[in-house]
Scaffold this active site. Sequence first.
Site, PDB file in Angstrom:
ATOM      1  CB  SER A   1      -0.898   0.018   1.241  1.00  0.00           C
ATOM      2  OG  SER A   1      -1.555   1.269   1.366  1.00  0.00           O
TER       3      SER A   1
ATOM      4  CE1 TYR B   1      -3.757  -2.207   5.454  1.00  0.00           C
ATOM      5  CE2 TYR B   1      -3.067  -0.005   4.781  1.00  0.00           C
ATOM      6  CZ  TYR B   1      -3.534  -1.265   4.461  1.00  0.00           C
ATOM      7  OH  TYR B   1      -3.778  -1.582   3.141  1.00  0.00           O
TER       8      TYR B   1
END
Length: 259
Positions: free
Chosen positions: A139, A152
């Site tokens: 990501s 995350y």
Amino acid sequence: MTKPAVLITGASTGIGATYADRFARRGHDLVLVARDEARLQTLASQLTDQTGVAVDILPADLTRADQLAVVEARLRDDDHIGALVNNAGIGLAGGFADQAIDAIDRLIALNITAVTRLAAAAAPRLAARGEGAIINIGSVVGLAPEFGMTAYGATKAFVLFLSQGLALELGPKGVYVQAVLPAATQTELWDRAGVDEAAQPPMMQVGAMVDAALAGFDAREGVTIPPLHDGDLWDAFQAARRSMLPGFSAIVPAPRYVA
């Protein structure tokens, strides 16, 4: 020649299901991994009917060591599998100080431990064969602590580093490793993480994201960032990072740290 099969994790929906569709349409047999057996079976039947490829399903919760071990064994032992798409992952709403440690632990188990163990299961066989591919879905958050998704983002930074390190180790042995860094993509991850998707900015459609990632795959990019329009920025980032490497071997502290 028979095309290699592709094992895809998190394959029941979203990015994983779209990868399954695209690889099936390229003529690859599939092994689909996810927790939701019913969804996997439905997808497998659809893809077989539409493309004629063979699709096996392997229901598994990759946060459970016993079920993860089954997928690892399949990657180690099945010579027909020539590519791994490490896609399974979860997000987590809220700030770090407000997140339950058990939820963070599960995040790490899926986004880091499972990704690492599955890559480790596939790598020796692919390297010995001298060909194959590992695609790790990261990501852009792993590059951007400013986005505020601390735990995350840390897991996705790990995925990027792992991918770059594996590329250096396995590339000379014929194994291609790609890190894909999407930005916000319209999938079920947001709802599962407890994030209000309606409150988020516009998101990339999953089909567009995967098609861009596969264009990077075909070009054998090491890192593919679908939303980054100016690719020169990534090249400059990499050049700046590499320019620091010689300085890391200095045996005395930098003058700014010396009283």
